[in-house]
Design a protein around this motif. Structure first.
Motif, PDB file in Angstrom:
ATOM      1  N   SER A   6      12.013   1.000  -3.597  1.00 39.60           N
ATOM      2  CA  SER A   6      11.530   1.970  -2.621  1.00 39.60           C
ATOM      3  C   SER A   6      12.138   3.340  -2.910  1.00 39.60           C
ATOM      4  O   SER A   6      13.173   3.440  -3.588  1.00 39.60           O
ATOM      5  CB  SER A   6      11.904   1.527  -1.204  1.00 39.60           C
ATOM      6  OG  SER A   6      13.310   1.499  -1.056  1.00 39.60           O
ATOM      7  N   TRP A  36       0.395  15.731   1.436  1.00 39.18           N
ATOM      8  CA  TRP A  36       0.802  15.087   0.199  1.00 39.18           C
ATOM      9  C   TRP A  36      -0.450  14.707  -0.584  1.00 39.18           C
ATOM     10  O   TRP A  36      -1.337  14.017  -0.065  1.00 39.18           O
ATOM     11  CB  TRP A  36       1.631  13.828   0.457  1.00 39.18           C
ATOM     12  CG  TRP A  36       3.067  14.112   0.738  1.00 39.18           C
ATOM     13  CD1 TRP A  36       3.711  14.046   1.933  1.00 39.18           C
ATOM     14  CD2 TRP A  36       4.068  14.478  -0.228  1.00 39.18           C
ATOM     15  NE1 TRP A  36       5.034  14.365   1.788  1.00 39.18           N
ATOM     16  CE2 TRP A  36       5.284  14.636   0.471  1.00 39.18           C
ATOM     17  CE3 TRP A  36       4.048  14.692  -1.607  1.00 39.18           C
ATOM     18  CZ2 TRP A  36       6.464  14.995  -0.164  1.00 39.18           C
ATOM     19  CZ3 TRP A  36       5.216  15.047  -2.232  1.00 39.18           C
ATOM     20  CH2 TRP A  36       6.410  15.185  -1.517  1.00 39.18           C
ATOM     21  N   LEU A  78      10.901  14.224  -0.781  1.00 39.80           N
ATOM     22  CA  LEU A  78      11.119  15.208   0.260  1.00 39.80           C
ATOM     23  C   LEU A  78      10.370  16.489  -0.048  1.00 39.80           C
ATOM     24  O   LEU A  78      10.387  16.971  -1.182  1.00 39.80           O
ATOM     25  CB  LEU A  78      12.606  15.525   0.402  1.00 39.80           C
ATOM     26  CG  LEU A  78      12.967  16.706   1.305  1.00 39.80           C
ATOM     27  CD1 LEU A  78      12.558  16.427   2.748  1.00 39.80           C
ATOM     28  CD2 LEU A  78      14.447  17.025   1.215  1.00 39.80           C
ATOM     29  N   LEU A 115       8.093  14.043   4.673  1.00 40.46           N
ATOM     30  CA  LEU A 115       8.616  13.012   3.785  1.00 40.46           C
ATOM     31  C   LEU A 115       7.521  12.026   3.404  1.00 40.46           C
ATOM     32  O   LEU A 115       6.717  11.610   4.249  1.00 40.46           O
ATOM     33  CB  LEU A 115       9.753  12.250   4.470  1.00 40.46           C
ATOM     34  CG  LEU A 115      10.908  13.076   5.013  1.00 40.46           C
ATOM     35  CD1 LEU A 115      11.943  12.175   5.654  1.00 40.46           C
ATOM     36  CD2 LEU A 115      11.534  13.922   3.923  1.00 40.46           C
ATOM     37  N   GLY A 146       7.102   8.265   1.708  1.00 41.94           N
ATOM     38  CA  GLY A 146       7.843   7.071   1.345  1.00 41.94           C
ATOM     39  C   GLY A 146       6.984   6.043   0.637  1.00 41.94           C
ATOM     40  O   GLY A 146       5.806   5.884   0.949  1.00 41.94           O
ATOM     41  N   TYR A 200       1.737   3.939   1.086  1.00 37.13           N
ATOM     42  CA  TYR A 200       2.570   5.101   1.394  1.00 37.13           C
ATOM     43  C   TYR A 200       2.780   5.225   2.903  1.00 37.13           C
ATOM     44  O   TYR A 200       1.905   4.859   3.689  1.00 37.13           O
ATOM     45  CB  TYR A 200       1.929   6.387   0.894  1.00 37.13           C
ATOM     46  CG  TYR A 200       1.561   6.415  -0.557  1.00 37.13           C
ATOM     47  CD1 TYR A 200       0.271   6.100  -0.959  1.00 37.13           C
ATOM     48  CD2 TYR A 200       2.491   6.782  -1.523  1.00 37.13           C
ATOM     49  CE1 TYR A 200      -0.090   6.121  -2.299  1.00 37.13           C
ATOM     50  CE2 TYR A 200       2.141   6.814  -2.865  1.00 37.13           C
ATOM     51  CZ  TYR A 200       0.852   6.485  -3.241  1.00 37.13           C
ATOM     52  OH  TYR A 200       0.505   6.519  -4.570  1.00 37.13           O
ATOM     53  N   ASN A 201       3.942   5.767   3.275  1.00 33.31           N
ATOM     54  CA  ASN A 201       4.163   6.151   4.659  1.00 33.31           C
ATOM     55  C   ASN A 201       4.748   7.562   4.669  1.00 33.31           C
ATOM     56  O   ASN A 201       5.322   8.018   3.675  1.00 33.31           O
ATOM     57  CB  ASN A 201       5.091   5.162   5.375  1.00 33.31           C
ATOM     58  CG  ASN A 201       6.424   5.002   4.664  1.00 33.31           C
ATOM     59  OD1 ASN A 201       7.291   5.876   4.753  1.00 33.31           O
ATOM     60  ND2 ASN A 201       6.591   3.902   3.959  1.00 33.31           N
ATOM     61  N   VAL A 202       4.571   8.247   5.781  1.00 28.66           N
ATOM     62  CA  VAL A 202       5.038   9.624   5.894  1.00 28.66           C
ATOM     63  C   VAL A 202       5.700   9.833   7.248  1.00 28.66           C
ATOM     64  O   VAL A 202       5.468   9.079   8.191  1.00 28.66           O
ATOM     65  CB  VAL A 202       3.893  10.651   5.736  1.00 28.66           C
ATOM     66  CG1 VAL A 202       3.411  10.730   4.297  1.00 28.66           C
ATOM     67  CG2 VAL A 202       2.745  10.323   6.682  1.00 28.66           C
ATOM     68  N   SER A 203       6.521  10.889   7.297  1.00 31.48           N
ATOM     69  CA  SER A 203       7.103  11.286   8.578  1.00 31.48           C
ATOM     70  C   SER A 203       7.287  12.788   8.599  1.00 31.48           C
ATOM     71  O   SER A 203       7.591  13.405   7.569  1.00 31.48           O
ATOM     72  CB  SER A 203       8.435  10.579   8.825  1.00 31.48           C
ATOM     73  OG  SER A 203       9.399  10.955   7.862  1.00 31.48           O
ATOM     74  N   GLU A 258       7.435   2.069   0.060  1.00 27.03           N
ATOM     75  CA  GLU A 258       8.301   0.959   0.476  1.00 27.03           C
ATOM     76  C   GLU A 258       8.493  -0.064  -0.634  1.00 27.03           C
ATOM     77  O   GLU A 258       9.569  -0.621  -0.797  1.00 27.03           O
ATOM     78  CB  GLU A 258       7.710   0.292   1.710  1.00 27.03           C
ATOM     79  CG  GLU A 258       7.811   1.162   2.958  1.00 27.03           C
ATOM     80  CD  GLU A 258       7.381   0.400   4.212  1.00 27.03           C
ATOM     81  OE1 GLU A 258       7.624   0.929   5.319  1.00 27.03           O
ATOM     82  OE2 GLU A 258       6.826  -0.702   4.081  1.00 27.03           O
ATOM     83  N   THR A 317      11.932   7.799  -1.372  1.00 25.88           N
ATOM     84  CA  THR A 317      11.389   8.832  -0.489  1.00 25.88           C
ATOM     85  C   THR A 317      11.349  10.150  -1.233  1.00 25.88           C
ATOM     86  O   THR A 317      12.325  10.547  -1.874  1.00 25.88           O
ATOM     87  CB  THR A 317      12.241   8.990   0.774  1.00 25.88           C
ATOM     88  OG1 THR A 317      12.269   7.753   1.493  1.00 25.88           O
ATOM     89  CG2 THR A 317      11.660  10.076   1.671  1.00 25.88           C
TER      90      THR A 317
END
Lengths: 113, 108
Positions: free
Chosen positions: A18, A34, A22, A75, A77, A64-67, A79, A20
């Motif tokens: 995994s 993104w 930035l 961000l 990510g 994908y995941n984002v925050s 996993e 991340t």
């Protein structure tokens, strides 16, 4: 004025690891994005955000995941990285105040072995 | 969703020559931008041009929104113009959809 800054610039992962990515912008833009770029495919939208605390799916969101906890940071990510995620990743930002002109970071080259 | 087609896919020019790159799109848009990706991968915004004509030095762009196309003109090309040119379109604040680009090589 740094504009849009991405870290890291290069990364090599093994399948299943995994990480991340930035993205930081100092232009006070509301929207952040993104994209991934693959040979012959142009840029495809992964996820985007219209403001702090919001995220939305783009064209290719799977895996994908984002925050967006702070307005200036977005961000991305992974996993459990897969070889199909080998690509160049670009972050971008825009704002109504600049007529939605898109400003890009310098990109992250990711290789998944 | 909106479809974006760019032509030609590849273009090789002698230094000093002129060129025209085309972008066709499938639906009405009110946001159209042209980008240049240099050989080092950096993406630079050239024009925001949802309609009309703009010029910036040796580069100019024209968008005819009613006919759903945009043209990017490069005059007196230089080796530093090499790279990939992308057209991207959208409506208002929706995320831009990119074409696959035109790869330009300018030879000295």
């Amino acid at each position: 004025n740094a504009g849009v800054t991405q870290t890291p610039k290069f990364r090599v992962l093994k399948t299943g690891q995994s990480m991340t990515l930035l993205c930081a912008q100092d232009m006070n833009h509301e929207y952040m994005y993104w994209y991934r770029q693959d040979p012959g495919m142009g840029l495809r939208l992964i996820h985007y955000s219209v403001g702090e605390g919001t995220t939305a799916k783009g064209e290719v969101p799977d895996g994908y995941n984002v925050s967006r906890l702070k307005k200036q940071n977005f961000l991305l990510g992974l996993e459990s990285a897969a070889p199909s995620q080998t690509s160049v990743y670009f972050c971008a930002s825009s704002s109504q105040g600049t007529l939605w002109k898109l400003f890009f970071g310098s990109g992250t080259q990711l290789s998944v072995l | 969703g909106i479809q974006v087609e760019q032509s030609p896919p590849d273009l090789i020019l002698q230094e000093g020559a002129n060129s025209t790159l085309r972008c066709n799109f499938s639906d009405s848009v009110n946001n159209l931008q042209w980008f240049h990706q240099n050989p080092w991968g950096q993406l630079i915004n050239l024009f925001y041009i949802p309609s009309g004509t703009k010029q910036n030095g040796r580069l100019s762009a024209t968008t005819v929104a009613t006919e759903r196309y945009s043209l990017l003109y490069i005059s007196s090309s230089q080796t530093t113009d090499s790279g990939v040119y992308f057209c991207a379109v959208g409506t208002g604040n929706t995320p831009l959809v990119f074409g696959k680009g035109t790869r330009l090589s300018v030879i000295a």
